[in-house]
Design a protein around this motif. Structure first.
Motif, PDB file in Angstrom:
ATOM      1  N   PRO A 134     -10.596  24.785  68.107  1.00 29.72           N
ATOM      2  CA  PRO A 134     -10.226  26.053  67.449  1.00 29.72           C
ATOM      3  C   PRO A 134     -10.314  26.025  65.933  1.00 29.72           C
ATOM      4  O   PRO A 134     -10.416  27.084  65.307  1.00 29.72           O
TER       5      PRO A 134
ATOM      6  N   GLY B 184     -14.786  26.791  61.938  1.00 32.26           N
ATOM      7  CA  GLY B 184     -14.996  28.118  61.368  1.00 32.26           C
ATOM      8  C   GLY B 184     -14.572  28.155  59.908  1.00 32.26           C
ATOM      9  O   GLY B 184     -14.355  27.115  59.277  1.00 32.26           O
TER      10      GLY B 184
ATOM     11  N   ASP C  38      -3.708  32.449  65.964  1.00 28.65           N
ATOM     12  CA  ASP C  38      -5.042  32.184  65.422  1.00 28.65           C
ATOM     13  C   ASP C  38      -5.068  32.221  63.900  1.00 28.65           C
ATOM     14  O   ASP C  38      -6.021  32.687  63.275  1.00 28.65           O
TER      15      ASP C  38
ATOM     16  N   ARG D 128      -8.475  33.480  59.614  1.00 32.23           N
ATOM     17  CA  ARG D 128      -9.819  33.165  60.043  1.00 32.23           C
ATOM     18  C   ARG D 128     -10.824  34.222  59.581  1.00 32.23           C
ATOM     19  O   ARG D 128     -10.536  35.425  59.651  1.00 32.23           O
TER      20      ARG D 128
ATOM     21  N   ARG E 212     -15.918  32.045  63.305  1.00 33.92           N
ATOM     22  CA  ARG E 212     -15.775  30.928  64.244  1.00 33.92           C
ATOM     23  C   ARG E 212     -16.972  30.022  64.115  1.00 33.92           C
ATOM     24  O   ARG E 212     -18.041  30.445  63.818  1.00 33.92           O
TER      25      ARG E 212
END
Length: 499
Positions: free
Chosen positions: A421, A424, A484, A496, A499
């Motif tokens: 995860p 990115g 996230d 973020r 990704r």
């Protein structure tokens, strides 16, 4: 798809190794993420014995040779992955059209429902010389969705596809004899209709033309050479191989007509590619001379650990990097070859190469490659770090040097391995500026301020959501939260971007 090799930094690799040792005692082996769900058909009926896996739909050979999680009689599955979603999930069943979809964390927590629709059947028959049907393969490619199916035909020239979508379809048949001296490929366009008896017929019958000639060196002496003939007519891609006799003569008979190319090679001589036109008659080609040529020195970089041998293939001209479908890779491997060399060292020299444009393909050889066979090597290349690039050998230049740097991941890994995860780009404000931390798949963390580079350091994975960036032998912890967002060293919270 087959990827071009990228340069890796040795210092980064050494830092990663030392950093792994530094935190080994502190690492905890986090439990893998478990994804559950059900596979049903369009009517909601559970589908038993369906394959469910992360990444793309497994290829024909993957399904035959590897075990995948399958659904039970109630259509339910349980799949373990090293990292939580998001990732791609695929389901396959022989009688249904395969499906792939992106899974998010929210969907994963509540279970996943995969729907497969029953597919259509397409049968085919090939009319050909029986000796050519020793190895018969067929592919069905659908341009509207990019799906490709592969099946093996029998010695009667029959083949059968199941689980196909409806729509325009290109069927390609590849057939060769046991000695691989006579090979055909043909493409037919058809339409797969719903609930119909879909059929396709392909004719590989012998032609009546012939071609012969002589191969010599620059002094007029007969050469022991291999001559490969490639003819294209009406989508029929016919290939033949002959070896010269003691007088340097070669001969082909039973040829189809059309535009063709001769690839002539002999040990210690520069290979040549000659255009020919095959007419419905007996033809004698002018004498072909092989001589001269320069050398190509190749240094292999980032060769995977444990590699015993590397195969190098030199293709004439600029060859496009094929996509991930097996027919594209096999088409590349069927191209006329200037030189081929298997080496056990990290440096190799290809001698006697004529001036011109070439494409170099290099890959480690393992047991999968040694099995050989049509499409089998193509499938194995998807699981192999592959270098492929084009270069020009100029007239008057005696030597050209190439650094073939193998990528860190294989095309199959890039497509199928769930991504951590943290990978990115993440941004956060600090002292009036916008800062960005970029985490790459190959273990690099890059810091920039307002788009200006600041530093680059390696990172290691500590768990399903935690990583440590290694800076001056210290580890800076970063953790991806459930919402996230990224906690940076316990000081900042980043959002973020990609990704």
């Amino acid at each position: 798809m087959l990827m071009f090799a990228s340069q890796r930094i040795l210092a980064v690799a050494l830092l990663l190794a030392s950093a792994s040792a530094l935190v080994a005692a502190q690492e905890t082996s986090a439990k893998p993420y478990t994804l559950t769900g059900v596979v049903v058909d369009g009517d909601g009926t559970p589908i038993a014995d369906a394959i469910v896996t992360t990444g793309m739909v497994p290829t024909y050979f993957e399904r035959k040779e590897h075990k995948f999680p399958r659904t039970d009689q109630a259509g339910k599955f349980s799949l373990e992955t090293p990292y939580p979603p998001p990732f791609t999930l695929s389901a396959f069943h022989e009688e249904h059209v395969p499906s792939s979809r992106s899974i998010t964390k929210a969907e994963g927590d509540g279970g996943v429902r995969m729907v497969l629709f029953r597919g259509e059947t397409l049968t085919g028959v090939v009319k050909a010389d029986p000796t050519t049907l020793v190895s018969l393969w067929a592919t069905a490619w659908f341009p509207n969705n990019g799906y490709e199916a592969l099946c093996k035909g029998d010695d009667q020239g029959r083949f059968r596809f199941t689980g196909l979508p409806v729509g325009k379809c290109f069927v390609t048949v590849r057939a060769e004899n046991k000695s691989k001296t006579r090979r055909y490929a043909c493409e037919e366009k058809t339409v797969v209709l719903p609930k119909s008896k879909n059929r396709v017929a392909i004719d590989f019958t012998k032609g009546q033309a012939s071609l012969s000639g002589i191969v010599q060196d620059g002094a007029g002496n007969a050469l022991n050479a291999e001559v490969a003939l490639h003819i294209v007519e009406d989508n029929k891609d016919a290939r033949f191989v002959a070896t010269t006799d003691k007088d340097g003569r070669y001969a082909f008979d039973g040829l189809p007509t059309g535009a063709g190319q001769l690839r002539i090679s002999s040990m210690g001589k520069a290979s040549r590619l000659v255009d020919v036109a095959i007419e419905p008659s007996e033809q004698t080609h002018e004498v072909i001379q092989l001589d001269g040529g320069a050398s190509v020195r190749c240094t292999l970089v980032n060769v995977p650990d444990g590699t015993e041998q590397v195969e190098l293939i030199l293709f004439f001209g600029k060859q496009d990097t094929p996509a991930g479908v097996l027919s594209d890779i096999q088409y590349l491997l069927d191209q006329p070859v200037a030189q081929t060399r298997l080496t056990g060292s990290r440096k190799v020299t290809l001698d006697r190469v004529s001036p011109g444009v070439y494409t170099l393909l290099a890959y480690p050889v393992n047991s999968d490659h040694r099995k050989g066979g049509a499409y089998r090597i193509a499938d194995a290349l998807l699981a192999t770090p592959v270098y492929m690039d084009t270069f020009t050998l100029r007239e008057g230049v005696q030597s050209t040097t190439i650094a073939a740097a193998f990528p860190g991941e294989t095309p199959r890994q890039l497509a199928n391995t769930p991504t951590h995860p943290v990978v990115g780009q993440w941004v956060y404000p600090y002292k009036g500026s916008t800062w960005m931390r970029t985490f790459t798949r190959d273990g690099r963390c890059i810091l920039s301020e307002g788009g200006v580079f600041a530093w680059e350091n390696p990172y290691i994975i500590l768990g399903t959501r935690r990583v440590a960036v290694i800076i001056e032998n210290s580890k800076r912890i970063h953790m991806v939260r459930e919402d996230d967002r990224l906690e940076v060293e316990g000081k900042f919270v980043a959002t973020r971007v990609t990704r």
